[in-house]
Design an enzyme around this catalytic site. Structure first.
Site, PDB file in Angstrom:
ATOM      1  N   LYS A 165       7.092 -10.905  69.886  1.00 20.09           N
ATOM      2  CA  LYS A 165       8.489 -11.306  69.686  1.00 20.09           C
ATOM      3  C   LYS A 165       8.691 -12.624  70.408  1.00 20.09           C
ATOM      4  CE  LYS A 165      12.212  -9.584  67.722  1.00 20.09           C
ATOM      5  NZ  LYS A 165      12.273  -8.701  66.553  1.00 20.09           N
ATOM      6  N   GLY A 190      26.646  -6.929  59.272  1.00 19.59           N
ATOM      7  CA  GLY A 190      25.876  -8.176  59.153  1.00 19.59           C
ATOM      8  C   GLY A 190      24.848  -8.031  58.056  1.00 19.59           C
ATOM      9  N   ASN A 191      23.734  -8.758  58.170  1.00 19.93           N
ATOM     10  CA  ASN A 191      22.693  -8.730  57.130  1.00 19.93           C
ATOM     11  C   ASN A 191      22.308  -7.316  56.779  1.00 19.93           C
ATOM     12  OD1 ASN A 191      22.395 -11.470  57.049  1.00 19.93           O
ATOM     13  ND2 ASN A 191      20.933 -11.495  58.742  1.00 19.93           N
ATOM     14  N   GLY A 220      23.585  -4.163  58.061  1.00 20.73           N
ATOM     15  CA  GLY A 220      24.643  -3.154  57.918  1.00 20.73           C
ATOM     16  C   GLY A 220      25.407  -3.277  56.611  1.00 20.73           C
TER      17      GLY A 220
END
Ligand code: NAD
Length: 409
Positions: A102, A216-217, A219
């Protein structure tokens, strides 16, 4: 240290179930490499600002490091390390041949212009270029980074190495070799898992109501898919508040309202942000932030099912409380692995030059997610443990096999 401590609790619990030695458990809890850099970026006003940046390469026993890069004011080494560790677990749960990594930059990207964000992305690619590549470490978008950010990083990387390397990054724009279906992959993957679980439980989707936290993207698309399955969406929230309707929210209208007015509160009548967790609903879908279900908030939650689209939305204490009361939590490392699964399909396309049709991506995604769910559910049944413990058992088993085969533990 919260995020990484939570990861360790999950690993400790699965390591006990697997009977791993202390040496093996410790090897699974330690990142291979933590890379740091200070990125200097020329601002539009002529000044230069420096931003701390990280790339944590957690484990590559099963394949190249893989994981997104976030631009966020609170991104720090602990958070990035925990997310890198979860990527290694996620890739192992769904059985794709990647390790975990990450990246993060401590920055408020909302304060930067498009040009400044482009220069920041390029500075990141330059700083870590020696450690990135299609066979070594493959970044992707994450919170507040987009396909445009990936395009800037790819372009900078290819300039440095002097050749084309589309498989060094995923989540690219379609015009640069991105995959169809990548933008909705996380929600689509979560829905595929939910469908398999409902089939197991012989439950009709239309008999459930749902509360979705975050639009958002991930949800927003999840809410849309749940409504298409016939579920009554009784609560839908964003950071401005919760839309509530016992008769069912018109999801498309609400999402269009949010798009036009930026937030639900500016479009319709909302209750407080916490209400989404307190509404009577059979399914709760956290798709916003980490640590939403805690030992305090979980008391008010009525849902029998929790579909974790967000990373780390449930603390270990809340998780134990939910298991004790018979609720079923589909854990993040399984539920939201659809994004990295389609990233894997994008990586294959980048290496082979193939272009997959959307139908092929969607079918392969559903197959991968549902077969991972079945393996996890079988372990959970056989050992009488939660789906989270079962997912970690499956993943750590695969990781230790690979590490033993390499003589690393
Ligand atoms: P996003 O930034 O597009 O959306 C986040 C949403 O959460 C926004 O609608 C925001 O208004 C809302 N929100 C913020 N605070 C809130 C609060 N207190 N209550 C309710 N809503 C709140 O992010 P995203 O890409 O949709 O990701 C959401 C979560 O899913 C994150 O935890 C992310 O790590 C995880 N995830 C996303 C993907 C992906 O492919 N997008 C993949 C894996 C995991």
């Amino acid at each position: 240290m919260a995020a990484f401590e939570h990861f360790k609790e999950h690993v400790d619990s699965a390591a006990r179930l697997l009977g791993l030695s202390d040496t093996e458990r410790q090897a699974l809890e330690k990142p291979d490499r933590v890379l740091r850099a200070d990125l200097s970026v020329a601002l539009d006003d002529g000044n230069t600002e420096t931003f701390p940046a990280y790339r944590v390469q957690f484990n590559n026993a099963r394949g190249p490091y893989k994981g997104g890069i976030r631009f966020h004011p609170e991104a720090d080494e602990d958070e990035v390390s925990a997310l890198a560790a979860m990527m290694a677990v996620k890739c192992a749960v769904v059985g794709i041949p990647f390790g975990g990594a990450k990246g993060g930059v401590t920055v408020d990207p909302k304060k930067l212009s498009a040009g400044e964000r482009d220069r920041l992305a390029r500075a990141y690619a330059r700083a870590f270029a020696d450690h990135l590549g299609p066979d070594s470490d493959i970044p992707a978008p994450d919170v507040y980074t987009t396909s445009e950010t990936m395009a800037s990083m790819l372009d900078e990387y290819e300039r440095l190495i002097g050749k084309s390397a589309p498989a060094m990054i995923t989540g690219k724009p379609l015009s640069l070799g991105g995959s169809l279906g990548r933008d909705t992959a996380t929600a689509d993957g979560a829905i595929a898992v939910l469908e398999a679980l409902l089939e197991d439980e012989q439950l009709d989707a239309a008999s459930l109501s749902a509360a979705v936290q975050g639009a958002g993207n991930a949800g927003a698309h999840a809410a849309r898919r749940l409504a298409h399955m016939g579920m009554n969406i009784v609560a839908l929230s964003d950071s401005s508040g919760t839309l509530l309707s016992p008769e069912g929210i018109e999801v498309e209208a609400a999402l269009a309202g949010k798009q036009a007015h930026k937030e639900f509160a500016a479009w319709g009548e909302v209750a407080g942000v916490e209400k989404v967790m307190e509404t009577e609903a059979g399914l709760f879908v956290p798709a916003a932030l980490e640590e939403q279900l805690t030992k305090d908030t979980v008391e008010a939650l009525r849902a029998k099912y929790v579909l974790e689209i967000a990373n780390g939305p449930t603390t270990p204490e809340a998780d134990r409380a939910l298991f004790a009361r018979g609720a079923t939590v589909i854990p993040d490392v399984l539920a939201n692995a659809g994004g990295v699964t389609v990233s894997y399909f994008e990586w294959i396309q980048g290496r082979t030059g193939e272009r997959w049709e959307l139908n092929r991506v969607s079918a392969a995604l559903s197959r991968t997610m549902q077969s991972a769910y079945r393996e996890v559910a079988d372990i959970a049944r056989a050992r009488s443990v939660s789906l989270r413990d079962a997912a970690y058992v499956l993943a750590l088993g695969r990781l230790t096999d690979a590490m033993r085969a390499r003589g690393r533990c």
